[in-house]
Design a protein around this motif. Structure first.
Motif, PDB file in Angstrom:
ATOM      1  N   PRO A  14       3.075 -36.056  -2.644  1.00  0.00           N
ATOM      2  CA  PRO A  14       3.102 -35.578  -4.340  1.00  0.00           C
ATOM      3  C   PRO A  14       2.352 -36.678  -4.934  1.00  0.00           C
ATOM      4  N   GLY A  15       1.193 -35.796  -5.735  1.00  0.00           N
ATOM      5  CA  GLY A  15       0.492 -36.795  -6.348  1.00  0.00           C
ATOM      6  C   GLY A  15      -0.724 -37.162  -5.890  1.00  0.00           C
ATOM      7  N   LYS A  16      -0.895 -36.978  -4.513  1.00  0.00           N
ATOM      8  CA  LYS A  16      -1.987 -37.664  -3.839  1.00  0.00           C
ATOM      9  C   LYS A  16      -3.009 -36.549  -3.082  1.00  0.00           C
ATOM     10  N   ALA A  17      -3.104 -35.194  -3.617  1.00  0.00           N
ATOM     11  CA  ALA A  17      -3.684 -34.172  -3.134  1.00  0.00           C
ATOM     12  C   ALA A  17      -5.344 -34.927  -3.493  1.00  0.00           C
ATOM     13  N   ASP A  18      -5.452 -35.205  -4.507  1.00  0.00           N
ATOM     14  CA  ASP A  18      -7.177 -35.358  -4.707  1.00  0.00           C
ATOM     15  C   ASP A  18      -7.660 -36.637  -3.769  1.00  0.00           C
ATOM     16  N   ALA A  19      -6.861 -37.587  -3.892  1.00  0.00           N
ATOM     17  CA  ALA A  19      -7.171 -38.724  -2.777  1.00  0.00           C
ATOM     18  C   ALA A  19      -7.165 -38.358  -1.476  1.00  0.00           C
ATOM     19  N   LEU A  20      -6.272 -37.545  -1.107  1.00  0.00           N
ATOM     20  CA  LEU A  20      -6.373 -36.694   0.697  1.00  0.00           C
ATOM     21  C   LEU A  20      -7.557 -36.178   0.528  1.00  0.00           C
ATOM     22  N   ARG A  21      -7.826 -35.262  -0.252  1.00  0.00           N
ATOM     23  CA  ARG A  21      -8.831 -34.387  -0.233  1.00  0.00           C
ATOM     24  C   ARG A  21     -10.211 -34.965  -0.067  1.00  0.00           C
ATOM     25  N   ARG A  22     -10.195 -36.132  -0.970  1.00  0.00           N
ATOM     26  CA  ARG A  22     -11.456 -36.945  -0.774  1.00  0.00           C
ATOM     27  C   ARG A  22     -11.688 -37.695   0.572  1.00  0.00           C
ATOM     28  N   ASP A  23     -10.613 -38.196   1.100  1.00  0.00           N
ATOM     29  CA  ASP A  23     -10.519 -38.820   2.344  1.00  0.00           C
ATOM     30  C   ASP A  23     -10.749 -38.039   3.489  1.00  0.00           C
ATOM     31  N   TYR A  40     -16.667 -28.181  12.906  1.00  0.00           N
ATOM     32  CA  TYR A  40     -15.724 -28.998  12.221  1.00  0.00           C
ATOM     33  C   TYR A  40     -15.602 -28.830  10.712  1.00  0.00           C
ATOM     34  N   ASP A  41     -14.650 -28.083  10.425  1.00  0.00           N
ATOM     35  CA  ASP A  41     -14.447 -27.573   8.898  1.00  0.00           C
ATOM     36  C   ASP A  41     -13.082 -27.792   8.372  1.00  0.00           C
ATOM     37  N   LEU A  42     -13.325 -27.966   7.167  1.00  0.00           N
ATOM     38  CA  LEU A  42     -11.827 -28.449   6.365  1.00  0.00           C
ATOM     39  C   LEU A  42     -11.741 -27.427   5.380  1.00  0.00           C
ATOM     40  N   TYR A  43     -10.533 -26.738   5.169  1.00  0.00           N
ATOM     41  CA  TYR A  43     -10.321 -26.129   4.051  1.00  0.00           C
ATOM     42  C   TYR A  43      -8.924 -26.622   3.508  1.00  0.00           C
ATOM     43  N   GLU A  44      -9.033 -25.818   2.184  1.00  0.00           N
ATOM     44  CA  GLU A  44      -7.430 -26.315   1.337  1.00  0.00           C
ATOM     45  C   GLU A  44      -7.094 -24.981   1.008  1.00  0.00           C
ATOM     46  N   PRO A  49      -2.053 -25.930  -3.323  1.00  0.00           N
ATOM     47  CA  PRO A  49      -3.240 -27.209  -3.591  1.00  0.00           C
ATOM     48  C   PRO A  49      -2.349 -28.404  -2.861  1.00  0.00           C
ATOM     49  N   GLY A  50      -3.094 -29.141  -2.174  1.00  0.00           N
ATOM     50  CA  GLY A  50      -2.630 -30.267  -1.200  1.00  0.00           C
ATOM     51  C   GLY A  50      -2.281 -29.918   0.316  1.00  0.00           C
ATOM     52  N   GLN A  51      -2.529 -28.559   0.694  1.00  0.00           N
ATOM     53  CA  GLN A  51      -2.236 -28.320   2.033  1.00  0.00           C
ATOM     54  C   GLN A  51      -3.661 -28.087   2.495  1.00  0.00           C
ATOM     55  N   PHE A  52      -3.892 -28.895   3.671  1.00  0.00           N
ATOM     56  CA  PHE A  52      -5.296 -28.971   3.999  1.00  0.00           C
ATOM     57  C   PHE A  52      -5.340 -28.464   5.664  1.00  0.00           C
ATOM     58  N   VAL A  53      -6.336 -27.885   5.845  1.00  0.00           N
ATOM     59  CA  VAL A  53      -6.429 -27.299   7.266  1.00  0.00           C
ATOM     60  C   VAL A  53      -7.808 -27.577   8.102  1.00  0.00           C
ATOM     61  N   PHE A  54      -7.722 -28.189   9.008  1.00  0.00           N
ATOM     62  CA  PHE A  54      -9.093 -28.531   9.853  1.00  0.00           C
ATOM     63  C   PHE A  54      -9.173 -27.393  10.784  1.00  0.00           C
ATOM     64  N   GLU A  79      -6.429 -45.996   8.832  1.00  0.00           N
ATOM     65  CA  GLU A  79      -6.048 -47.024   8.286  1.00  0.00           C
ATOM     66  C   GLU A  79      -5.989 -47.006   6.964  1.00  0.00           C
ATOM     67  N   ASP A  80      -6.517 -45.913   6.258  1.00  0.00           N
ATOM     68  CA  ASP A  80      -6.597 -46.202   4.829  1.00  0.00           C
ATOM     69  C   ASP A  80      -6.157 -44.947   4.177  1.00  0.00           C
ATOM     70  N   GLY A  81      -6.486 -43.432   4.557  1.00  0.00           N
ATOM     71  CA  GLY A  81      -6.265 -42.434   4.275  1.00  0.00           C
ATOM     72  C   GLY A  81      -5.146 -41.868   4.292  1.00  0.00           C
ATOM     73  N   ASP A  82      -4.586 -42.018   5.630  1.00  0.00           N
ATOM     74  CA  ASP A  82      -3.420 -41.444   6.422  1.00  0.00           C
ATOM     75  C   ASP A  82      -1.957 -41.877   5.306  1.00  0.00           C
ATOM     76  N   GLN A  83      -2.102 -42.861   4.629  1.00  0.00           N
ATOM     77  CA  GLN A  83      -1.197 -43.288   3.646  1.00  0.00           C
ATOM     78  C   GLN A  83      -0.880 -41.950   2.714  1.00  0.00           C
ATOM     79  N   ASN A  84      -1.881 -41.031   2.329  1.00  0.00           N
ATOM     80  CA  ASN A  84      -1.351 -39.904   1.345  1.00  0.00           C
ATOM     81  C   ASN A  84      -1.031 -38.623   2.138  1.00  0.00           C
ATOM     82  N   VAL A  85      -1.079 -38.672   3.411  1.00  0.00           N
ATOM     83  CA  VAL A  85      -0.325 -37.537   4.344  1.00  0.00           C
ATOM     84  C   VAL A  85       1.401 -37.553   4.144  1.00  0.00           C
ATOM     85  N   GLU A  86       1.749 -36.509   3.716  1.00  0.00           N
ATOM     86  CA  GLU A  86       3.167 -36.255   3.733  1.00  0.00           C
ATOM     87  C   GLU A  86       3.769 -35.850   5.031  1.00  0.00           C
TER      88      GLU A  86
END
Length: 99
Positions: A14-23, A40-44, A49-54, A79-86
């Motif tokens: 929650p509240g980390k969708a923008d950060a995770l999207r960027r990472d 290799y494609d990324l979708y939301e 919002p905040g649900q991503f699919v590779f 090391e850095d971006g995984d912290q935003n994954v629920e």
């Protein structure tokens, strides 16, 4: 060697969708440039919002494993971006259905 396709679903905290999207977006180009990558494609999710699919496409499971285990950009994300994954909602390794 046979091609491999993988679909991965990640849900942002929650509240980390923008950060995770960027990472996650930072992973796309370096992954596409790896040996053995065919796509290799990324979708939301447009409705969640905040649900991503590779969608990953590799020439072999060995190429995908090298990406996952040795890619500097993947290591950096863990090391850095995984912290935003629920949650990792799913990881599907796909095989074609032949008629």
């Amino acid at each position: 060697m046979s091609e491999i396709r993988i679909v991965v679903g990640l849900h942002a905290k929650p509240g980390k969708a923008d950060a995770l999207r960027r990472d996650l977006a930072k992973l796309v180009e370096p992954s596409r440039n790896e040996d053995g990558n065919l796509g290799y494609d990324l979708y939301e999710d447009a409705n969640e919002p905040g649900q991503f699919v590779f969608f990953e496409h590799w020439e072999s499971s060995e190429a995908q494993q090298k990406h996952h285990n040795s890619g500097e950009h993947i290591r950096s994300f863990h090391e850095d971006g995984d912290q935003n994954v629920e949650a990792r909602d799913f990881v599907h390794i796909l095989k074609p259905v032949r008629s």
